[in-house]
Write a protein that holds these residues in place. Structure first.
Motif, PDB file in Angstrom:
ATOM      1  N   GLN A   8     -19.875  34.374  -4.971  1.00 48.33           N
ATOM      2  CA  GLN A   8     -18.429  34.534  -5.029  1.00 48.33           C
ATOM      3  C   GLN A   8     -18.014  35.351  -6.238  1.00 48.33           C
ATOM      4  O   GLN A   8     -18.623  35.290  -7.303  1.00 48.33           O
ATOM      5  N   LEU A   9     -16.966  36.133  -6.055  1.00 48.24           N
ATOM      6  CA  LEU A   9     -16.435  36.939  -7.137  1.00 48.24           C
ATOM      7  C   LEU A   9     -15.791  36.057  -8.193  1.00 48.24           C
ATOM      8  O   LEU A   9     -15.175  35.034  -7.878  1.00 48.24           O
ATOM      9  N   ASP A  10     -15.904  36.478  -9.444  1.00 49.34           N
ATOM     10  CA  ASP A  10     -15.171  35.792 -10.496  1.00 49.34           C
ATOM     11  C   ASP A  10     -13.834  36.500 -10.698  1.00 49.34           C
ATOM     12  O   ASP A  10     -13.514  37.491 -10.025  1.00 49.34           O
ATOM     13  N   GLY A  11     -13.037  35.991 -11.628  1.00 49.63           N
ATOM     14  CA  GLY A  11     -11.716  36.570 -11.852  1.00 49.63           C
ATOM     15  C   GLY A  11     -11.771  38.021 -12.275  1.00 49.63           C
ATOM     16  O   GLY A  11     -10.904  38.832 -11.892  1.00 49.63           O
ATOM     17  N   PHE A  12     -12.784  38.390 -13.046  1.00 50.11           N
ATOM     18  CA  PHE A  12     -12.916  39.774 -13.503  1.00 50.11           C
ATOM     19  C   PHE A  12     -13.136  40.716 -12.324  1.00 50.11           C
ATOM     20  O   PHE A  12     -12.542  41.796 -12.253  1.00 50.11           O
ATOM     21  N   GLY A  13     -13.979  40.308 -11.387  1.00 48.31           N
ATOM     22  CA  GLY A  13     -14.244  41.132 -10.218  1.00 48.31           C
ATOM     23  C   GLY A  13     -13.046  41.263  -9.309  1.00 48.31           C
ATOM     24  O   GLY A  13     -12.888  42.270  -8.605  1.00 48.31           O
ATOM     25  N   LEU A  14     -12.181  40.249  -9.288  1.00 46.11           N
ATOM     26  CA  LEU A  14     -10.976  40.319  -8.461  1.00 46.11           C
ATOM     27  C   LEU A  14      -9.957  41.292  -9.040  1.00 46.11           C
ATOM     28  O   LEU A  14      -9.297  42.029  -8.306  1.00 46.11           O
ATOM     29  N   VAL A  15      -9.814  41.290 -10.367  1.00 45.99           N
ATOM     30  CA  VAL A  15      -8.818  42.141 -11.019  1.00 45.99           C
ATOM     31  C   VAL A  15      -9.327  43.571 -11.201  1.00 45.99           C
ATOM     32  O   VAL A  15      -8.572  44.535 -11.072  1.00 45.99           O
ATOM     33  N   PHE A  16     -10.610  43.695 -11.465  1.00 47.52           N
ATOM     34  CA  PHE A  16     -11.211  44.992 -11.770  1.00 47.52           C
ATOM     35  C   PHE A  16     -12.410  45.188 -10.860  1.00 47.52           C
ATOM     36  O   PHE A  16     -13.550  44.970 -11.246  1.00 47.52           O
ATOM     37  N   PRO A  17     -12.186  45.590  -9.607  1.00 45.81           N
ATOM     38  CA  PRO A  17     -13.268  45.669  -8.615  1.00 45.81           C
ATOM     39  C   PRO A  17     -14.425  46.559  -9.080  1.00 45.81           C
ATOM     40  O   PRO A  17     -14.245  47.511  -9.838  1.00 45.81           O
ATOM     41  N   PHE A  18     -15.605  46.233  -8.583  1.00 47.59           N
ATOM     42  CA  PHE A  18     -16.837  46.892  -8.994  1.00 47.59           C
ATOM     43  C   PHE A  18     -16.764  48.424  -8.908  1.00 47.59           C
ATOM     44  O   PHE A  18     -17.095  49.117  -9.884  1.00 47.59           O
ATOM     45  N   PRO A  19     -16.332  49.041  -7.795  1.00 50.07           N
ATOM     46  CA  PRO A  19     -16.274  50.512  -7.746  1.00 50.07           C
ATOM     47  C   PRO A  19     -15.326  51.111  -8.784  1.00 50.07           C
ATOM     48  O   PRO A  19     -15.615  52.171  -9.353  1.00 50.07           O
ATOM     49  N   ILE A  20     -14.202  50.444  -9.024  1.00 54.18           N
ATOM     50  CA  ILE A  20     -13.250  50.950 -10.010  1.00 54.18           C
ATOM     51  C   ILE A  20     -13.865  50.916 -11.404  1.00 54.18           C
ATOM     52  O   ILE A  20     -13.657  51.825 -12.222  1.00 54.18           O
ATOM     53  N   ARG A  21     -14.638  49.877 -11.697  1.00 55.58           N
ATOM     54  CA  ARG A  21     -15.288  49.789 -13.010  1.00 55.58           C
ATOM     55  C   ARG A  21     -16.234  50.965 -13.219  1.00 55.58           C
ATOM     56  O   ARG A  21     -16.289  51.558 -14.302  1.00 55.58           O
ATOM     57  N   ILE A  22     -17.009  51.282 -12.194  1.00 58.10           N
ATOM     58  CA  ILE A  22     -17.950  52.400 -12.296  1.00 58.10           C
ATOM     59  C   ILE A  22     -17.191  53.705 -12.516  1.00 58.10           C
ATOM     60  O   ILE A  22     -17.537  54.513 -13.391  1.00 58.10           O
ATOM     61  N   ALA A  23     -16.145  53.919 -11.716  1.00 54.86           N
ATOM     62  CA  ALA A  23     -15.360  55.145 -11.829  1.00 54.86           C
ATOM     63  C   ALA A  23     -14.722  55.261 -13.214  1.00 54.86           C
ATOM     64  O   ALA A  23     -14.646  56.350 -13.788  1.00 54.86           O
ATOM     65  N   ALA A  24     -14.271  54.127 -13.767  1.00 57.12           N
ATOM     66  CA  ALA A  24     -13.628  54.142 -15.084  1.00 57.12           C
ATOM     67  C   ALA A  24     -14.600  54.614 -16.167  1.00 57.12           C
ATOM     68  O   ALA A  24     -14.230  55.390 -17.058  1.00 57.12           O
ATOM     69  N   VAL A  25     -15.845  54.159 -16.097  1.00 57.76           N
ATOM     70  CA  VAL A  25     -16.835  54.570 -17.098  1.00 57.76           C
ATOM     71  C   VAL A  25     -17.180  56.053 -16.927  1.00 57.76           C
ATOM     72  O   VAL A  25     -17.366  56.774 -17.901  1.00 57.76           O
ATOM     73  N   LEU A  26     -17.254  56.523 -15.680  1.00 55.42           N
ATOM     74  CA  LEU A  26     -17.516  57.941 -15.442  1.00 55.42           C
ATOM     75  C   LEU A  26     -16.386  58.806 -15.992  1.00 55.42           C
ATOM     76  O   LEU A  26     -16.633  59.826 -16.660  1.00 55.42           O
ATOM     77  N   VAL A  27     -15.149  58.412 -15.738  1.00 56.07           N
ATOM     78  CA  VAL A  27     -14.000  59.169 -16.231  1.00 56.07           C
ATOM     79  C   VAL A  27     -13.939  59.121 -17.748  1.00 56.07           C
ATOM     80  O   VAL A  27     -13.548  60.104 -18.403  1.00 56.07           O
ATOM     81  N   ALA A  28     -14.347  58.005 -18.337  1.00 53.26           N
ATOM     82  CA  ALA A  28     -14.352  57.893 -19.802  1.00 53.26           C
ATOM     83  C   ALA A  28     -15.211  58.971 -20.441  1.00 53.26           C
ATOM     84  O   ALA A  28     -14.940  59.405 -21.568  1.00 53.26           O
ATOM     85  N   GLY A  29     -16.242  59.425 -19.726  1.00 51.90           N
ATOM     86  CA  GLY A  29     -17.080  60.487 -20.258  1.00 51.90           C
ATOM     87  C   GLY A  29     -16.310  61.781 -20.481  1.00 51.90           C
ATOM     88  O   GLY A  29     -16.557  62.498 -21.460  1.00 51.90           O
ATOM     89  N   PHE A  30     -15.374  62.089 -19.601  1.00 59.56           N
ATOM     90  CA  PHE A  30     -14.574  63.314 -19.763  1.00 59.56           C
ATOM     91  C   PHE A  30     -13.608  63.181 -20.934  1.00 59.56           C
ATOM     92  O   PHE A  30     -13.377  64.154 -21.658  1.00 59.56           O
ATOM     93  N   TRP A  31     -13.083  61.975 -21.151  1.00 62.50           N
ATOM     94  CA  TRP A  31     -12.266  61.742 -22.338  1.00 62.50           C
ATOM     95  C   TRP A  31     -13.102  61.856 -23.601  1.00 62.50           C
ATOM     96  O   TRP A  31     -12.648  62.397 -24.623  1.00 62.50           O
ATOM     97  N   GLY A  32     -14.335  61.364 -23.542  1.00 62.45           N
ATOM     98  CA  GLY A  32     -15.219  61.464 -24.702  1.00 62.45           C
ATOM     99  C   GLY A  32     -15.490  62.903 -25.083  1.00 62.45           C
ATOM    100  O   GLY A  32     -15.468  63.263 -26.267  1.00 62.45           O
ATOM    101  N   TRP A  33     -15.745  63.760 -24.094  1.00 63.65           N
ATOM    102  CA  TRP A  33     -16.002  65.172 -24.369  1.00 63.65           C
ATOM    103  C   TRP A  33     -14.761  65.855 -24.932  1.00 63.65           C
ATOM    104  O   TRP A  33     -14.857  66.676 -25.860  1.00 63.65           O
ATOM    105  N   ALA A  34     -13.590  65.519 -24.394  1.00 66.07           N
ATOM    106  CA  ALA A  34     -12.349  66.101 -24.917  1.00 66.07           C
ATOM    107  C   ALA A  34     -12.147  65.717 -26.379  1.00 66.07           C
ATOM    108  O   ALA A  34     -11.761  66.554 -27.211  1.00 66.07           O
ATOM    109  N   LEU A  35     -12.402  64.461 -26.711  1.00 68.74           N
ATOM    110  CA  LEU A  35     -12.279  64.021 -28.102  1.00 68.74           C
ATOM    111  C   LEU A  35     -13.295  64.732 -28.985  1.00 68.74           C
ATOM    112  O   LEU A  35     -12.986  65.092 -30.137  1.00 68.74           O
ATOM    113  N   ASN A  36     -14.512  64.917 -28.477  1.00 70.41           N
ATOM    114  CA  ASN A  36     -15.519  65.661 -29.235  1.00 70.41           C
ATOM    115  C   ASN A  36     -15.010  67.059 -29.578  1.00 70.41           C
ATOM    116  O   ASN A  36     -15.055  67.490 -30.740  1.00 70.41           O
ATOM    117  N   LEU A  37     -14.548  67.790 -28.555  1.00 69.98           N
ATOM    118  CA  LEU A  37     -14.067  69.150 -28.776  1.00 69.98           C
ATOM    119  C   LEU A  37     -12.892  69.181 -29.753  1.00 69.98           C
ATOM    120  O   LEU A  37     -12.821  70.055 -30.636  1.00 69.98           O
TER     121      LEU A  37
END
Length: 407
Positions: A8-37
């Motif tokens: 069963q899903l816990d509260g975290f999985g209900l609020v922040f579904p697994f695919p969205i979590r993965i996508a968020a970390v991937l998108v964070a990489g583009f923010w990281g590169w922008a901050l680097n530049l």
């Protein structure tokens, strides 16, 4: 039932579904590169020049926008649908376990949108940068490595970044595997043995294989240009060994998730755990030492660390004004390299045992990588500005007195 089996899903999985979590970390990489530049440009480090990317002409009319603004724009364009899809998921499911699992196609479809933004030829946002990124990704995906004058440093940077995204890429496969598996949903509790239990470890290991092959390519090139020195290029072999040291950790960690004595010919679970601890310690120690000494050219582990001409453990040439910043970064890199130790510390065992904890550790690793990029690029700029003038200065020897020599 192991921890990766359907539950069963816990509260975290209900609020922040697994695919969205993965996508968020991937998108964070583009923010990281922008901050680097952005922040590297503030200390007058020309990142486009280092990665052999066309620089803007300061005399152009009208004035051209800095590269980092384009990177911020692209990161924002990725973030908008990600946020929208999360809000739509909340509105459609009302945090109901049944609805979250039944409507898993909503959060999972965000990957289609993000992919279209990245590859759609009619999308004018950061078009040149996206094309360069995709071409570089295509080249490094098979362990390819440009010549120094054609952007080798960019290939090395991207491949190193991918090693920090290995687990995220593994989870991306898991989310789609669960979506196409009967009786389980892409938003269910992640089953990291989905499909075949060896697939996810292979995916996690691929970035390290890519980087290992690049190191071997550099070694071969160095030997071709060597004169009478048989040790020429040995640092590249040592670097390859660093990436190879990750393979036992990946394999043992995967086996421990669903321990079966038959897989280990009678070895106990405790024995396998001790082996995992040993190989993790070797990999983390080696990687931390390499970060500080080879990638950042610090003197922390050399006799010159107490040289009075520059702060303890640092180097003569530094672009950032705060000496404490360097010390804090070294400490943070150490803590995050050894983040696997949280499982044996009282009160913190929940980090590697829960989905919320695993997400925190993944975000921490991605943050560590983009922090690493700041100081790796700084070190490369110093090598070019104060070194021998060669454009093939990856992995040089730093002698501790402010002068830099190549391998």
């Amino acid at each position: 039932m192991g921890p990766d089996q359907h539950a069963q899903l816990d509260g975290f999985g209900l609020v922040f579904p697994f695919p969205i979590r993965i996508a968020a970390v991937l998108v964070a990489g583009f923010w990281g590169w922008a901050l680097n530049l952005h922040y590297l440009s503030k200390v007058d480090i020309d990142v486009p020049r280092l990665i052999q990317y066309p620089s803007h002409d300061p005399k152009a009319q009208p004035p051209q926008r800095p590269h980092y603004l384009g990177a911020y724009r692209l990161a924002t364009i990725f973030t908008i649908p990600l946020t929208l899809w999360l809000v739509v998921t909340w509105a459609a499911t009302h945090s109901s376990r049944e609805l979250v699992e039944r409507l898993d196609f909503i959060p999972l479809s965000v990957f289609i949108i993000l992919l279209l933004i990245l590859i759609w030829p009619l999308n004018r946002a950061s078009r040149a940068g996206r094309i360069r990124f995709l071409l570089t990704l295509k080249r490094v995906a098979i362990g390819g490595l440009s010549e120094p004058q054609n952007g080798k440093f960019a290939d090395v940077l991207l491949a190193d970044v991918l090693t920090s995204y290995g687990r995220i890429l593994g989870d991306l496969y898991v989310s789609f595997c669960m979506f196409f598996t009967d009786g389980i949903s892409a938003t269910s509790k992640p089953n990291r043995a989905c499909g075949k239990d060896f697939i996810v470890p292979i995916i996690i290991a691929v970035p390290s294989v890519i980087r290992l092959r690049q190191c071997l390519t550099e070694y071969v090139r160095a030997r071709r240009t060597a004169n009478a020195d048989p040790s020429h290029g040995n640092q590249h072999l040592a670097n390859a060994l660093k990436y190879a040291s990750a393979f036992p950790v990946i394999w043992l960690a995967a086996k421990m998730r669903n321990y079966n004595p038959l897989d280990f010919h009678g070895f106990s679970e405790m024995t396998i755990m001790r082996l995992l601890f040993l190989f993790s310690f070797i990999n983390s120690s080696y990687s931390f030492w390499w970060d500080v000494v080879k990638d950042w050219d610090m003197t922390l582990f050399s006799p010159q660390r107490r040289d009075s001409r520059y702060p303890f453990g640092l180097r003569k040439h530094r672009y950032f004004s705060s000496d404490r910043l360097y010390h804090y970064v070294i400490i943070a890199d150490f803590l995050l390299r050894f983040s696997w130790l949280w499982r044996v510390l009282p009160g913190l065992a929940w980090l590697p045992e829960t989905e919320s904890g695993l997400f925190i550790l993944m975000v921490g690793e991605v943050a560590r990588r983009w922090m690493w990029v700041f100081f790796r690029i700084e070190a490369e700029a110093i090598r070019n500005d104060h070194g021998s003038g060669s454009h093939d200065l990856h992995l040089p020897k730093y002698n501790g007195n402010g002068k830099i020599t190549s391998d």
